[in-house]
Write an enzyme that holds these catalytic residues in place. Structure first.
Site, PDB file in Angstrom:
ATOM      1  N   TYR A  19      -9.015  21.745  56.085  1.00 40.57           N
ATOM      2  CA  TYR A  19      -7.594  22.188  56.481  1.00 40.57           C
ATOM      3  C   TYR A  19      -7.112  21.504  57.815  1.00 40.57           C
ATOM      4  O   TYR A  19      -6.071  20.949  57.959  1.00 40.57           O
ATOM      5  CB  TYR A  19      -7.607  23.490  56.148  1.00 40.57           C
ATOM      6  CG  TYR A  19      -6.227  24.116  56.776  1.00 40.57           C
ATOM      7  CD1 TYR A  19      -4.910  23.870  56.189  1.00 40.57           C
ATOM      8  CD2 TYR A  19      -6.040  24.669  58.166  1.00 40.57           C
ATOM      9  CE1 TYR A  19      -3.891  24.355  56.605  1.00 40.57           C
ATOM     10  CE2 TYR A  19      -4.874  25.247  58.781  1.00 40.57           C
ATOM     11  CZ  TYR A  19      -3.842  24.899  58.136  1.00 40.57           C
ATOM     12  OH  TYR A  19      -2.613  25.344  58.478  1.00 40.57           O
ATOM     13  N   GLU A  41       1.713  32.216  55.906  1.00 41.28           N
ATOM     14  CA  GLU A  41       1.985  32.920  57.113  1.00 41.28           C
ATOM     15  C   GLU A  41       1.922  34.419  56.985  1.00 41.28           C
ATOM     16  O   GLU A  41       1.713  35.113  57.847  1.00 41.28           O
ATOM     17  CB  GLU A  41       2.643  31.982  58.068  1.00 41.28           C
ATOM     18  CG  GLU A  41       2.184  30.590  58.263  1.00 41.28           C
ATOM     19  CD  GLU A  41       0.869  30.497  59.047  1.00 41.28           C
ATOM     20  OE1 GLU A  41       0.331  31.526  59.574  1.00 41.28           O
ATOM     21  OE2 GLU A  41       0.385  29.405  59.413  1.00 41.28           O
ATOM     22  N   TRP A  49      -6.755  33.659  59.276  1.00 44.57           N
ATOM     23  CA  TRP A  49      -6.274  32.432  58.475  1.00 44.57           C
ATOM     24  C   TRP A  49      -7.126  32.106  57.377  1.00 44.57           C
ATOM     25  O   TRP A  49      -6.762  31.590  56.372  1.00 44.57           O
ATOM     26  CB  TRP A  49      -5.854  31.351  59.272  1.00 44.57           C
ATOM     27  CG  TRP A  49      -5.112  30.186  58.676  1.00 44.57           C
ATOM     28  CD1 TRP A  49      -5.583  28.851  58.675  1.00 44.57           C
ATOM     29  CD2 TRP A  49      -4.083  30.315  57.845  1.00 44.57           C
ATOM     30  NE1 TRP A  49      -4.880  28.032  57.865  1.00 44.57           N
ATOM     31  CE2 TRP A  49      -3.816  28.942  57.214  1.00 44.57           C
ATOM     32  CE3 TRP A  49      -2.972  31.312  57.376  1.00 44.57           C
ATOM     33  CZ2 TRP A  49      -2.774  28.449  56.640  1.00 44.57           C
ATOM     34  CZ3 TRP A  49      -1.837  30.891  56.583  1.00 44.57           C
ATOM     35  CH2 TRP A  49      -1.807  29.391  56.352  1.00 44.57           C
TER      36      TRP A  49
END
Length: 192
Positions: A19, A41, A49
């Site tokens: 990522y 988000e 995350w």
């Protein structure tokens, strides 16, 4: 061959590193991709995350590949189905906010021509190039994220506090917070 230096926050997990190497900080102007990051988000609020990244494919499947036009029309039946889906974060307020935020996303498109034009106007349509030495010293919020958060909230968006908004800005390349020693810092800078 020497190992590439990466930002410290992503080290040790192949999913995180991929990522970081391929997406994080790259300027995004595609409406559906901007919506995807906005939804991810907002679901990440209060969580890590990596938790969201591990469930990303489940989110894509559950939320019709982040097609905001479809999400905006979700029925109560679909919302209840999502709340029973073990592959995503089953927070009732966050699931409902995804539907509301999709509707408001389209209102912004109507007003500004695109969500992209609206959100990038907060950085004068050009990524902010920070010079982060160590990711631990990167800000969690800025004046820009405060202003954007306030504007989104005023429009009715949910789960868009300044920290969530700043994370969105980092993810979508509105700000380059790669460590200056990271191999992606200069690569991402050239994309702006």
């Amino acid at each position: 061959m020497t190992e590439k230096h990466r930002c410290g926050w992503c080290l040790g997990d192949p999913l995180y590193e991929t990522y970081h190497d391929e997406e994080w900080g790259v300027p995004v102007h595609d409406e559906q991709k901007l919506f995807e990051f906005l939804i991810l988000e907002t679901f990440q609020a209060g969580l890590s995350w990596i938790t969201i990244l591990r469930k990303r494919e489940n989110f894509r499947e559950a939320f019709d590949d982040f097609d905001y036009k479809k999400v905006a029309k979700y029925s109560e039946e679909k919302i209840q189905e999502l709340l029973l889906n073990p592959g995503i974060i089953r927070n009732k307020l966050k699931v409902r906010s995804a539907v509301t935020n999709a509707q408001l996303f389209m209102k912004i498109q109507e007003e500004f021509g695109s969500f992209d034009k609206y959100i990038w106007s907060f950085v004068d349509h050009k990524p902010i190039q920070n010079k982060v030495e160590n990711y631990k010293n990167a800000p969690a919020t800025t004046e820009v994220s405060d202003k954007l958060s306030k504007d989104l909230k005023k429009r009715g968006f949910k789960f868009v506090g300044s920290t969530v908004v700043y994370a969105h800005m980092q993810a979508t390349g509105m700000v380059n917070d790669h460590e200056v020693s990271c191999f992606r810092y200069e690569e991402v800078k050239k994309l702006s």
